[in-house]
Design an enzyme around this catalytic site. Structure first.
Site, PDB file in Angstrom:
ATOM      1  N   ASN A   9       2.022   7.622   6.116  1.00 42.59           N
ATOM      2  CA  ASN A   9       0.849   7.804   6.968  1.00 42.59           C
ATOM      3  C   ASN A   9       0.893   6.695   8.013  1.00 42.59           C
ATOM      4  O   ASN A   9       0.636   5.542   7.700  1.00 42.59           O
ATOM      5  CB  ASN A   9      -0.421   7.702   6.100  1.00 42.59           C
ATOM      6  N   TRP A  10       1.254   7.076   9.228  1.00 43.74           N
ATOM      7  CA  TRP A  10       1.442   6.057  10.270  1.00 43.74           C
ATOM      8  C   TRP A  10       0.108   5.551  10.827  1.00 43.74           C
ATOM      9  O   TRP A  10       0.088   4.614  11.612  1.00 43.74           O
ATOM     10  CB  TRP A  10       2.331   6.613  11.394  1.00 43.74           C
ATOM     11  N   LYS A  11      -0.976   6.206  10.463  1.00 44.26           N
ATOM     12  CA  LYS A  11      -2.329   5.827  10.936  1.00 44.26           C
ATOM     13  C   LYS A  11      -2.336   5.709  12.461  1.00 44.26           C
ATOM     14  O   LYS A  11      -1.606   6.448  13.120  1.00 44.26           O
ATOM     15  CB  LYS A  11      -2.785   4.544  10.229  1.00 44.26           C
ATOM     16  N   HIS A  95      -8.980  10.938   4.030  1.00 44.84           N
ATOM     17  CA  HIS A  95      -8.503   9.564   3.827  1.00 44.84           C
ATOM     18  C   HIS A  95      -9.698   8.614   3.790  1.00 44.84           C
ATOM     19  O   HIS A  95     -10.685   8.822   4.490  1.00 44.84           O
ATOM     20  CB  HIS A  95      -7.539   9.173   4.953  1.00 44.84           C
ATOM     21  N   GLU A  97     -10.223   5.867   5.092  1.00 45.45           N
ATOM     22  CA  GLU A  97     -10.623   5.314   6.395  1.00 45.45           C
ATOM     23  C   GLU A  97     -11.498   6.303   7.147  1.00 45.45           C
ATOM     24  O   GLU A  97     -12.406   5.911   7.877  1.00 45.45           O
ATOM     25  CB  GLU A  97      -9.368   4.920   7.195  1.00 45.45           C
ATOM     26  N   GLU A 167      -5.954   6.880  -3.802  1.00 49.89           N
ATOM     27  CA  GLU A 167      -5.794   5.637  -3.052  1.00 49.89           C
ATOM     28  C   GLU A 167      -7.016   4.745  -3.280  1.00 49.89           C
ATOM     29  O   GLU A 167      -8.046   4.927  -2.624  1.00 49.89           O
ATOM     30  CB  GLU A 167      -5.670   5.933  -1.548  1.00 49.89           C
ATOM     31  N   GLY A 173      -3.809  -1.594   2.374  1.00 49.85           N
ATOM     32  CA  GLY A 173      -3.565  -2.606   3.404  1.00 49.85           C
ATOM     33  C   GLY A 173      -3.874  -4.023   2.960  1.00 49.85           C
ATOM     34  O   GLY A 173      -3.957  -4.934   3.779  1.00 49.85           O
ATOM     35  N   SER A 213      -0.844  -0.166  -0.700  1.00 49.69           N
ATOM     36  CA  SER A 213       0.138  -1.255  -0.763  1.00 49.69           C
ATOM     37  C   SER A 213       1.396  -0.888  -1.552  1.00 49.69           C
ATOM     38  O   SER A 213       1.937  -1.701  -2.295  1.00 49.69           O
ATOM     39  CB  SER A 213      -0.512  -2.535  -1.324  1.00 49.69           C
ATOM     40  N   GLY A 234       1.269   3.518   3.832  1.00 50.62           N
ATOM     41  CA  GLY A 234       0.843   3.110   5.175  1.00 50.62           C
ATOM     42  C   GLY A 234       1.838   2.123   5.755  1.00 50.62           C
ATOM     43  O   GLY A 234       2.898   2.498   6.277  1.00 50.62           O
ATOM     44  N   GLY A 235       1.530   0.835   5.649  1.00 55.53           N
ATOM     45  CA  GLY A 235       2.310  -0.228   6.272  1.00 55.53           C
ATOM     46  C   GLY A 235       3.819  -0.114   6.086  1.00 55.53           C
ATOM     47  O   GLY A 235       4.578  -0.233   7.061  1.00 55.53           O
TER      48      GLY A 235
HETATM   49  P1  13P Z   1      -0.994   0.773   2.885  1.00 58.06           P
HETATM   50  O1  13P Z   1       0.299   1.298   2.314  1.00 58.06           O
HETATM   51  O2  13P Z   1      -0.799   0.077   4.209  1.00 58.06           O
HETATM   52  O3  13P Z   1      -1.769  -0.019   1.902  1.00 58.06           O
HETATM   53  O4  13P Z   1      -1.881   2.072   3.237  1.00 58.06           O
HETATM   54  C1  13P Z   1      -2.062   3.031   2.267  1.00 58.06           C
HETATM   55  C2  13P Z   1      -2.701   4.227   2.873  1.00 58.06           C
HETATM   56  O5  13P Z   1      -3.855   4.199   3.230  1.00 58.06           O
HETATM   57  C3  13P Z   1      -1.873   5.425   3.058  1.00 58.06           C
HETATM   58  O6  13P Z   1      -2.652   6.523   3.414  1.00 58.06           O
END
Ligand code: 13P
Length: 249
Positions: A9-11, A95, A97, A167, A173, A213, A234-235
């Site tokens: 997920n590149w956000k 998600h 967020e 999640e 993050g 993470s 994510g990251g």
């Molecule tokens: P991180 O891997 O950066 O913690 O993000 C997880 C995430 O929200 C994937 O959708």
């Protein structure tokens, strides 16, 4: 046996050129992998170009959200058909967020889920508790509400086409991954809910991803858990080499 799914997920990261470069670099590293599914979810603005860059690749492309209406006066929204028309086959829904910053609720998640399925997109439904909820010991209650609300009214046949992502919000993050045991407890609980809501064969088909993470260093122990079927990353999905390592755990 559920085929593992590693999803990035590149956000809200990567402008167009960066997206294409990342996709191409990743394709060079994992283009020959076929014992697991690989997905990248770039921002809307890059989906078309990333899908073009990955046209003959095993790597699939998805959106990070959608709107449930087909078309019309909904400024700023993106419909399921629009997503499909630019090459997306998956879509992330609910998600944390979006729940935290954009007023997503179990009800809107449910509407988006139905719209995705009606348009043959594979939805990834995200659930997860906040830190305070874990500390209050209400994690399973929160998850149950999100799963029952989000998947409300779903037919068994449709349920077999979904993916769930657990999640924990406190792990996103933050570098603070849930322990494999903490994650497995919630994943097993989700699978039990899926048996109750649908049936056992359906619950056995549905992939449940862990997110929060995830790194190349912790993916292996997470994937060793019985009910963890992949990662939503994510990251660590923003660098081709780290995501490739993670995919090849
Ligand atoms: P991180 O891997 O950066 O913690 O993000 C997880 C995430 O929200 C994937 O959708």
């Amino acid at each position: 046996m559920r085929k593992p799914l590693l999803a990035g997920n590149w956000k809200m990261n990567t402008v167009l050129q960066e997206s294409v470069q990342l996709a191409e670099a990743l394709n060079k590293l994992v283009g020959d992998v076929n014992d697991r599914d690989i997905l990248v979810c770039p921002p809307f603005t890059a989906i078309n170009s990333v899908a073009e860059a990955l046209r003959n690749s095993v790597i699939m492309v998805g959106g990070q959200d959608l709107f449930w209406e087909e078309k019309g006066a909904f400024t700023g929204q993106v419909s399921p058909k629009m997503l499909k028309s630019v090459g997306a086959s998956y879509v992330i829904i609910g998600h944390s967020e979006r729940r935290q910053f954009f007023a997503e609720t179990d009800e809107t998640v449910n509407k988006k889920l139905c719209a995705a399925l009606a348009n043959n997109l594979h939805p990834i439904i995200c659930v997860g508790e906040m830190l305070a909820e874990r500390e209050n010991n209400t994690t399973l209650k929160v998850i149950e509400k999100q799963i029952k609300g989000g998947l409300k009214g779903l037919a068994v046949g449709d349920a077999q086409r979904i993916t769930v992502a657990y999640e924990p919000v406190w792990a996103i993050g933050t570098g603070k991954t849930a322990t494999p045991e903490q994650a497995q407890e919630v994943h097993a609980f989700i699978r039990k809910l899926l048996v109750e809501m649908f049936d056992k064969p359906t619950a056995e088909i549905i992939r449940i991803l862990y997110g929060g993470s995830v790194t190349p260093d912790n993916i292996k122990v997470l994937m060793a858990q019985a009910d963890i079927d992949g990662g939503l990353v994510g990251g660590a999905s923003l660098k081709a080499d780290s995501f490739a390592k993670l995919v090849k755990y």
